[in-house]
Each structure stands twice: as structure tokens, then as C-alpha cells.
Enzyme design. Structure first.
Site, PDB file in Angstrom:
ATOM      1  N   LYS A 125       3.554   5.970  12.099  1.00 53.61           N
ATOM      2  CA  LYS A 125       2.840   4.517  11.614  1.00 53.61           C
ATOM      3  C   LYS A 125       3.404   4.301  11.003  1.00 53.61           C
ATOM      4  CE  LYS A 125      -0.330   8.276  10.549  1.00 53.61           C
ATOM      5  NZ  LYS A 125       0.172   9.544  11.328  1.00 53.61           N
ATOM      6  N   THR A 126       4.307   4.857  10.090  1.00 56.62           N
ATOM      7  CA  THR A 126       5.142   3.898   8.963  1.00 56.62           C
ATOM      8  C   THR A 126       6.141   3.764   8.992  1.00 56.62           C
ATOM      9  OG1 THR A 126       4.632   6.060   7.418  1.00 56.62           O
ATOM     10  CG2 THR A 126       6.416   4.679   6.589  1.00 56.62           C
ATOM     11  N   GLU A 169      -0.708   0.893   6.606  1.00 62.69           N
ATOM     12  CA  GLU A 169      -0.662   2.153   7.235  1.00 62.69           C
ATOM     13  C   GLU A 169      -2.304   2.534   7.385  1.00 62.69           C
ATOM     14  OE1 GLU A 169       1.580   6.275   7.523  1.00 62.69           O
ATOM     15  OE2 GLU A 169       2.454   4.001   6.339  1.00 62.69           O
TER      16      GLU A 169
END
Length: 463
Positions: A125-126, A169
Site C-alpha cells: 500500500k505505502t 493509503e
């Protein structure tokens, strides 16, 4: 607190907002955007963290330590899932009838009428959120964004932009990723994790179904075709027909298809093949880049411009982050805390190490995750030439009887290492010129990078 009250800069905000746990990366991101939009912000945290000084310099009122008095004149309080129910500031807010928002609810309010891009997935995600943001800024857009780590190319992990795009995010760990209203949603992968919250793997999969259902009819789900859980989700969403689906990956089912070798990748867009040039290693990062490309194309960015902007991405903090080199030994740090993430980080490290050796210092994160995935962690760690395992970092959990790092080391035929100098000595034992040392985990293992480099400096100085 209404959405309008937290809209873009220039919109009046009537009441101050107080953050409990403002030093956390997610909380500080929301606070940073509010400060930039002229919201009166205060906040507190148990520790005095660097980001708190940064926020204070920008005008936030900051306190170290939790005290009911810190809430002050706040009209709204923001708290994350890690804040305990008996926190004195949380109790004071509830006693006073002050509305308490989850961090994700406050972030969702800030999004207003923007074209919202949310990035979810068990892993990646990051990095993917960072790639999208760096790409968009690289082609001249000024999006708002909130990312779960600092990004060197951006200087910060959150900002309020001038354009009507908001990239965020979306954290599935506590179900809070369901609080957003995305126009574009990315799902990098879907695996069983955070079972302390969900209870079962099926509950995790259902949550991702609910996440995809947030998209409007003219929205877009950008999703990895190479991951079994994500591919199954893509099929369900496509069959339902309530929104569009764009698949990416090396699979023949992918609309954006990854071609070539790990060292010479390219992407097929329609019938045209384009080179994919990245500075970050690993096949997983090539997939993350395709997700970012899919978002950019949906926003109307030219493919060649988007791919050129991706070349400037240098990674995010704690995502295979280079910490330094001494005596020819390179030290990296990675946030990986699920077996799949650990495997991806070690494969990337193998690429960097080449013919040399890879030495890993791993810290398990959460008792529940260690209990569920001990064998899988051990299998991932076998990709290293040597693996040293620390005690479990508990984070938000209380100890679980019978659960320790020995559940992992038993599969490796070793014992957990004592912390501090013993761990540094253990991971460096046998390390030589050209080797790579990788610290891995979501806890305080990140501090070992500096200790390892200091030990190497001392060894060089004393011959």
C-alpha cells in the site's frame, strides 16, 4: 464535524481539532493537512517524536504525555485504533460530549469533492500510494495526499494540494478503509492478515468486497491479476458489473501486462510495449508501478509521461530503505511484517546482493500474527544466508501464553537472539565485503540499522 468544515484551504473552520496520538504516521498525516488548511490543531502523544516538532513549527499546539487538559477548546477529537479506551483524553472528550472521529473519518472529511484515489491491499500500500503521488507530481499535478511513511522524493508523507485529486493509503487492518468514497481504488493483493481484528480469512475477503463496493458506477478498480485473492476479487466485481475493472500483472488476464525479465521489464498497454525503468528493486515493485500507471491513465495522463515520472521514484521510508555502507557491507531496512512481504523484501535484497551473501535481522510484529504464520515466516527467512530473529514486538497487543519468537526459530533450527549488541554481533557474524544486511519488521528493529553501521565503523577503525 462536517465535510465542509474540513474542506480545502479557504473554507472557514469553526472549532479546533485535537489529535490523540498525533505522533503516529497516519495521525500526523491528517494533522498536517488540517494545519495547511488553516484548521486550529492540537495534539498529544506518549513520546516526544520529531514529527511533533515539525507540526508545532507549523502552528499546532503540541503536548508530550496524555492529560485530560490537553483536549482544551477542541470541538472535535481524532483518535486512531491504537488509542486505548481508558486514555484520559479520550475519556475527557466523551465526558464532555465532544465528537470523536477515527483517523480515517477525519481524513475522509478532508477529501471533500476531490477525485479520490485510495490504495488498499495486504502488502504494498505505502509504496504504491507513494508511486502514484510521485508520478502525479512528476507530470505537473499538485494532488493532496496521505501516505503511511515519509517519501524522500516528496519530503513529507502528507500535503494539501491545489488540484482536485486526493491520493490516500487505505488501511484494512482495522476495517477503517471502508470509511472512504473513492473514485479510483487500487487493490495490490488480498491475503489473510490482521486476524486479531477480523477473526477469519473469510472475513478479510468480505471486507475487500465491501471496499470494492464503495466505487461508483463510473469508478475504476485497479487490481493485481497475479495475486490469487485479488484476482478472485476482480472476477467477482467484474461479474457484478457495478463498476469497471482494470487488471495489471504478468498474467494473461492483465490489461496492463508486465513483460520481460526481472532485470529488463516492460509493460504492454494495448498493443504497444513500453520499457519500465525503475530504481527500486524487486518484481513486487514492478507490479506496484503498473498499479500507479493504471491510476495515471485513468486520470488522463499520457503513458510515456507517466512511465518517465516513475523513473524518479526512489522509494519510501522503511521500504527497502538504504541506510548506509561500511567496509563494502550494505545495510538496508524494510517494514515487512507478513510472510509474503518478508519474502518480497528478501528477494529484492537477493537482487541487490548478487553473488554475495544476505544476512537478515528479523523482528516479528504482534503475537497473534506470529502464532498464525510462524512456519510461513521461517520459510521466507530461509531465503537469506543467515537469519537472526528477535523477540516479538507487541505493538497494540498483550502477550499470548505460549507465543514467542521460538515458534519461528524452531523451524529454522536456531534460538531467538538477545536484543542490543548480541543481535548486532549475531547478524554481522560471517558478513563480508559485498554482502547485504537487511533489518526487517514493523517494530523498533529499524533502530538497528544505525547500530549495525556503528559496529562496522568500529570494526574498520580497529582493523
Amino acid at each position: 464535524m462536517s465535510t465542509a468544515e474540513l474542506n480545502h484551504a479557504g473554507t472557514p473552520v469553526r472549532q479546533p481539532v485535537h489529535f490523540i496520538g498525533i505522533g503516529g504516521v497516519g495521525m500526523s498525516a491528517v494533522a498536517r493537512i488540517m494545519v495547511a488548511r488553516d484548521v486550529a490543531v492540537s495534539g498529544s502523544d506518549a513520546k516526544d517524536l520529531p514529527v511533533m516538532h515539525d507540526l508545532e513549527a507549523q502552528g499546532a499546539r503540541i503536548a508530550v504525555g496524555y492529560d485530560a487538559a490537553n483536549v482544551g477548546p477542541a470541538g472535535t477529537v481524532v483518535a486512531g485504533s491504537a488509542i486505548r479506551a481508558d486514555n484520559p483524553e479520550l475519556l475527557a472528550a466523551r465526558d464532555a460530549g465532544i465528537p470523536v472521529l477515527h483517523r480515517s473519518e477525519a481524513l475522509a472529511a478532508l477529501m471533500g469533492e476531490d477525485r479520490v484515489v485510495t490504495v488498499a491491499g495486504t502488502h504494498g500500500k505505502t509504496t504504491t500510494t507513494s508511486m502514484i503521488t510521485v508520478l502525479l507530481k512528476g507530470i505537473g499535478l499538485d494532488p493532496s495526499y496521505a501516505i503511511g511513511a515519509a517519501v524522500p522524493a516528496l519530503g513529507v508523507n502528507a500535503a494539501s494540494g491545489a488540484d482536485d485529486v486526493f491520493v490516500a493509503e487505505a488501511d484494512e487492518s482495522d476495517g477503517s478503509f471502508l470509511n472512504y468514497s473513492p473514485r479510483i481504488a487500487v487493490v495490490t493483493n488480498v491475503e489473510a492478515d490482521h486476524l486479531d481484528h477480523y477473526g477469519t480469512a473469510d472475513a478479510v475477503y468480505r471486507a475487500f468486497d465491501d471496499f470494492a463496493a464503495l466505487l461508483p458506477a463510473d469508478g475504476l478498480l485497479v487490481i493485481c491479476a497475479d495475486d490469487d485473492g485479488a484476482a478472485a476479487l476482480a472476477d467477482r466485481v467484474a461479474a457484478a458489473g457495478h463498476t469497471r475493472v482494470l487488471r495489471y500483472g504478468a498474467s494473461e488476464a492483465a490489461d496492463l501486462r508486465l513483460l520481460g525479465t526481472a532485470s529488463d521489464p516492460s509493460v504492454l498497454i494495448g498493443e504497444q510495449e513500453h520499457p519500465l525503468r525503475l530504481t527500486v528493486p524487486g518484481r513486487h515493485n514492478q507490479l506496484n508501478a503498473l498499479a500507479a500507471l493504471g491510476v495515471a491513465l485513468e486520470l488522463g495522463v499520457n503513458a510515456d509521461d507517466a512511465l518517465a515520472a516513475l523513473e524518479d521514484f526512489r522509494g519510501a521510508a522503511r521500504r527497502f530503505e538504504f541506510k548506509g555502507e561500511v567496509g563494502g557491507i550494505r545495510v538496508y531496512d524494510d517494514y515487512a511484517h507478513h510472510p509474503t512481504e518478508v519474502r518480497a523484501a528478501l528477494n529484492a535484497a537477493r537482487t541487490v546482493a548478487g553473488e554475495h551473501r544476505l544476512h537478515v535481522l528479523f523482528q516479528p510484529h504482534l503475537f497473534s500474527r506470529t502464532r498464525e504464520f510462524a512456519q510461513e515466516f521461517a520459510e521466507s527467512l530461509r531465503l537469506a544466508d543467515t537469519a537472526v530473529v528477535l523477540d516479538i514486538y507487541p505493538a497494540r497487543e498483550d502477550p499470548i501464553p505460549g507465543v514467542s519468537s521460538e515458534l519461528i526459530t524452531a523451524y529454522l533450527g536456531t534460538k531467538p537472539s538477545e536484543p542490543g549488541e548480541r543481535a548486532v554481533e549475531a547478524v554481522l557474524r560471517g558478513a563480508g565485503e559485498g554482502d547485504v544486511v537487511l533489518t526487517v519488521g514493523a517494530g523498533d528493529v529499524t533502530a538497528y540499522g544505525a547500530l549495525i553501521l556503528d559496529a562496522l565503523e568500529d570494526a574498520v577503525a580497529h582493523g
